[in-house]
Design an enzyme around this catalytic site. Structure first.
Site, short mmCIF file in Angstrom:
data_model
loop_
_atom_site.label_atom_id
_atom_site.label_comp_id
_atom_site.label_asym_id
_atom_site.label_seq_id
_atom_site.Cartn_x
_atom_site.Cartn_y
_atom_site.Cartn_z
CG ASP A 194 -2.29 0.62 0.92
OD1 ASP A 194 -2.29 1.84 0.66
OD2 ASP A 194 -3.30 -0.06 0.96
CG HIS A 244 -5.41 3.88 0.88
ND1 HIS A 244 -4.86 2.66 0.56
CD2 HIS A 244 -6.66 3.87 0.37
CE1 HIS A 244 -5.74 1.95 -0.12
NE2 HIS A 244 -6.85 2.66 -0.25
CB SER A 557 -9.08 0.49 -0.44
OG SER A 557 -8.60 0.82 -1.71
#
Length: 945
Positions: A194, A244, A557
């Site tokens: 990621d 994220h 996600s």
């Protein structure tokens, strides 16, 4: 499709552009955003090829690079992939202007060539009245130079800290039951690929390295990588410039904490590979490097919440490497993407996989909420990532007591508004954005705001005070807003409310969309009609770690790492670590729970929206029947696979009687008005009924002794469709249901399995491939233009001010070619040379230079001067929205250069007449014949200097 407003907007944008690329300025590779002049060359390392070239597998790459140099191509190496030559032996190179894919593909030793693709930063799906808080933190730098790496280890909570799990995604998926049994992922190694992780967050252990919760990792990019510059890798995956990666890592491995949530597999060995920089970009070569390291680090599970359009299976370097990991027993889990508005057949890599698991998102059945307390009233849940921690009593104030008002607090509050400093201001959702409401309340002196949902609206995303000056802001369900309103109206002295600290309130039901596939989750299937997504998990408003704390985020996600953690739980039980990816995926798929098409509906959603359904870990762990296959891909009407064999192996020690049946799910169409009208798949595909579908079994009931196997034939009888229905390319689907009942350990044992199936009620070969509409660019496609001047007849183009060939793909294709041909070439093209209205065109002569000869019937009979564009990969269809961005298209410059069939470069003769021949192979068609291609032959032209 209702594209009028979009087309008008894009037409205006095109009209304001200048120069040769006035209609778009996109890359020459359509749905793939690429790094200019950069290519990945896969080396042919097969035994016959190596023998022919007289080299070993370890010499093959250098031998191929030498051949590139001998062909006069100047290059610099970007990345080498030869650490595991049997997996993917390749090299990415940067070349000088002029070197083409076609030229590189002809070099001895080169097996395939891809442009280096840019992989965008995952974008959180938007909501109409809400702009999500950026996934980046307030810092634009990773702060790698200022953070202090803790040398101490993590203070791990005991296993007992995970008992009585009520975290809402875990309850929805059965993970809570496993946690309550002490199954926490022990002995399994997971890596999250990621944007980097802020492991200084105490909930992620506060440190990095051995003895820490985030115990291993790597940074492949550095802070400033854009894809066009050199990455600056190091051994530390820390990042604080994006939330994220920290969020996805927390979903896998967050430690028990004061808020009452945790990761799905908090006792697994957890690592992080940073592949996206603060600049927000990465490339497929970086992802291949990360997957290679995962193999070297001996991980069991890879979780990836990123991707890009691909359409096909096994057609990109990332997919090839991911499949190799699967063949070596590594479970690769990836999000399917948040581009549902692209319609069907919009699969992303790396989620599109035969071996890996592509995860779609569903809305949670319960919500992240904390309790607000009222005197002599039941507590009311409010939605927020953290409790307000405001234990004092505040009076309620409603900006409107009329629930039919649709613009509550959309304008400045009236002068009669009381002092709001010590009140909790309650506002109804509607009309304007949440930030506008917050600003209006703050301007009137308010400090605490609760916004309650309007009836029938979707979930309210995480609200943030931002720069409004508010102290706290949260949201309420519609019914809780009405409850507070009733308290407010029935309390003449005022109704008080407080917000003390406390863990999450359990079992706060989502009464709007609980369990329904999320409005952003990508449709499938792949162009091969393979299942996509594989399965689903909660992805909307998921609470997890971010830089400096916790937050609610949404997207597929968020669903993928939950499934990665679920795999860890499955593998950590008994001897399950030996399960292959196919075996483990079969268990999760067959025990998943299908989702309804709408909240409260008994009709199941289409398989190409949810895959096998939402994972059910309680059932997965209890499964004692091995089923094959995990899904039934029925193909299209031309290559139907309607008769299939189902294998049941009873791993119980006692006989089990299995009852077989099926249940329909709703159908869905690719083109709302039909392929001959729409051309481009609908961005809002219609659901249709396919209730006449039947499944016939050779045995409806079968008893299997313990440890034995039985085979059952399933005959899928598709629905009868009219010609118009077939023209819509409908997907019909459902689930084979298997209920097992047996006697074991003195008690009745029950098992239930659901196996998805789907088919296409049309022929894939009939799917339109070339976009001939005006939706994206304004003028009808394809066409050649210089600036705004579109060619309509014989003309002259300057090599110094090149014309551009514009086209788009409405579907994927296994062979795409743009060739320069002699103007005398006769070809029975399927698309007229000129398709645009006369008012938009420059007036030119339409005189034919030569009469047409007989049309060739074989692809090999078509004589070309040379290639302008001929990718060796299978292109996906072009996108229209690209996650809130713009359309994609192909723009090929006509500067006189081309590539001969032998790979050498050529230049067009000045004054000679040419045409452009565009050909795209129809899906499933035989590439041997010209009739298998959609095609366009341009008007003739000559070149001048």
């Amino acid at each position: 499709m209702a594209h009028g407003s979009l087309a008008s907007l894009l037409l205006l944008l095109a009209a304001s552009a200048q120069g040769a690329a006035a209609f778009g300025g996109k890359s020459a590779t359509g749905g793939r955003s690429v790094v200019p002049n950069s290519y990945i060359l896969q080396v042919n390392a097969s035994a016959p090829a190596l023998t022919k070239r007289g080299v070993s597998v370890f010499e093959a790459l250098d031998h191929t690079l030498a051949a590139v140099k001998q062909n006069g191509v100047k290059y610099t190496v970007r990345q080498r992939f030869d650490a595991i030559p049997e997996a993917f032996q390749a090299v990415s190179i940067q070349v000088e202007d002029g070197a083409s894919m076609a030229e590189l593909a002809q070099i001895p030793g080169v097996q395939r060539v891809w442009p280096v693709s840019l992989i965008p930063r995952p974008v959180e799906p938007t909501v109409s009245d809400f702009t999500p808080v950026s996934s980046s933190s307030s810092s634009t730098k990773s702060k790698r130079d200022t953070h202090t790496l803790e040398k101490r280890g993590t203070n791990f909570p005991p296993a007992s800290a995970y008992l009585n799990d009520t975290f809402y995604p875990h309850v929805q998926t059965g993970i809570d039951v496993l946690h309550n049994k002490g199954i926490l992922g022990q002995g399994v190694k997971i890596v999250v690929v990621d944007e980097g992780v802020d492991y200084t967050n105490p909930i992620l252990g506060g440190c990095f390295g051995p003895g820490c919760q985030i115990s291993f990792g790597y940074d492949f990019v550095g802070d400033n990588y854009t894809g066009t510059n050199a990455p600056v890798p190091d051994s530390d995956p820390f990042s604080s410039c994006s939330n994220h990666g920290t969020h996805t890592t927390g979903t896998v491995g967050a430690l028990a904490n004061e808020y009452g949530f945790s990761g799905a597999a908090p006792m697994a060995t957890i690592g992080h590979y940073r592949v996206i920089s603060c600049s927000g970009a990465t490339t497929d070569e970086i992802l291949v490097a990360a997957l290679t390291r995962a193999l070297q680090d001996n991980v069991n599970i890879v979780s990836m919440s990123l991707g890009s359009s691909v359409g096909w299976l096994d057609d990109s370097p990332v997919q090839i490497m991911a499949s190799y990991l699967g063949s070596k027993g590594i479970h690769v889990v990836a999000s399917v993407g948040n581009e549902r508005n692209e319609g069907l057949f919009a699969a992303d890599q790396p989620a599109a996989s035969r071996i890996g698991t592509g995860v779609g998102g569903v809305d949670p059945t319960y919500l992240a909420a904390y309790y607000a307390y009222l005197i002599k009233r039941d507590p009311v849940p409010y939605i927020s990532p953290t409790p307000f921690n405001l234990p004092n009593n505040y009076l309620l104030y409603f900006t409107s007591t009329n629930t039919s008002v649709t613009n509550d607090a959309c304008n400045p509050l009236p002068s009669t508004t009381p002092n709001l400093a010590n009140r909790v201001v309650v506002v109804q959702r509607g009309t304007c954005g949440f930030t506008v409401k917050q600003q209006n309340v703050a301007a009137a002196g308010g400090k605490i705001v609760l916004i309650y949902n309007s009836k029938g609206s979707g979930l309210i995303p995480q609200l943030d005070v931002g720069s409004t000056g508010l102290t706290a802001v949260g949201s309420l369900r519609y019914e809780d807003g009405l409850k507070l309103l009733s308290y407010y109206q029935s309390s003449p002295r005022g109704q008080s409310i407080s917000f003390p600290n406390g863990p999450l309130a359990p079992y706060v039901s989502n009464t709007v969309s609980g369990g329904v596939v999320a409005s952003y989750s990508n449709f499938g299937p792949t162009n091969e009609l393979f299942i996509y997504p594989t399965l689903a998990a909660p992805g909307t408003d998921i609470l997890s770690t971010v830089t400096g704390g916790v937050a609610l985020m949404r997207g597929t996600s968020m669903a993928a790492p939950l499934v990665a953690g679920a795999y860890a739980l499955l593998l950590s039980v008994g001897n399950n670590l030996k399960l292959s990816p196919e075996e483990a995926r079969t268990i999760l798929m067959s025990t998943s729970q299908p989702s309804p098409v709408a909240y409260g509906s008994e009709t199941l959603d289409t398989v190409v929206s949810q895959g096998a359904g939402v994972i059910n870990m309680t059932a997965a762990i209890a499964a004692h029947t091995v089923i094959s296959p995990a899904q039934f891909n029925l193909n299209d009407t031309q290559y139907s696979n309607n008769t299939q064999t189902l294998t049941l192996r009873n791993n119980n020690r006692f006989p089990v009687s299995y009852q077989l049946s099926w249940v329909d799910s709703t159908g869905i169409v690719t083109y709302n008005d039909g392929a001959t009208t729409d051309i481009i798949p609908s961005t809002t595909p219609n659901y249709v009924s396919t209730s006449v579908l039947r499944v016939a079994f050779s045995q409806r009931t079968v008893t299997v002794p313990g440890g034995q196997t039985v085979k059952v034939t399933a005959q899928f009888i598709p629905p009868n469709l009219t010609a118009q229905q077939r023209n819509q390319f409908p997907i019909y689907s459902g689930f084979v249901t298997i209920t097992g009942q047996g006697q074991g350990a003195g008690a009745e044992q029950m098992e239930k399995y659901n196996l998805p199936f789907f088919g296409l009620g049309a022929r894939m070969v009939d799917m339109p491939v070339l976009d001939t509409t005006n939706v994206a660019l304004g003028p009808n496609l394809p066409f050649i233009a210089v600036g705004q001047n579109i060619q309509t007849g014989p003309t002259t183009f300057s090599e110094s001010n090149p014309a551009v060939v514009y086209f788009r793909l409405a579907a994927g294709t296994r062979r795409l070619r743009v060739d320069l041909v002699d103007a005398s070439t006769s070809y029975n093209a399927t698309v007229p040379a000129v398709t645009n209205p006369a008012s938009r065109l420059v007036k030119r002569s339409n005189t034919e230079l030569t009469p047409r000869a007989a049309f060739p019937t074989l692809y090999s009979q078509v004589r070309t001067v040379g290639s302008l564009f001929a990718p060796s990969y299978w292109p996906p269809r072009d996108y229209l929205f690209n996650n809130g961005g713009t359309y994609s298209d192909y723009e090929i410059q006509l500067d006189g250069s081309f590539t001969f069939p032998n790979g050498t470069k050529g230049m067009a003769e000045l004054g000679r007449s040419y045409k452009v021949l565009l050909r795209a192979l129809k899906i499933t068609a035989d590439p041997t014949y010209t009739s298998s291609y959609e095609s366009w032959l341009s008007p003739s032209f000559t070149f001048t200097a």
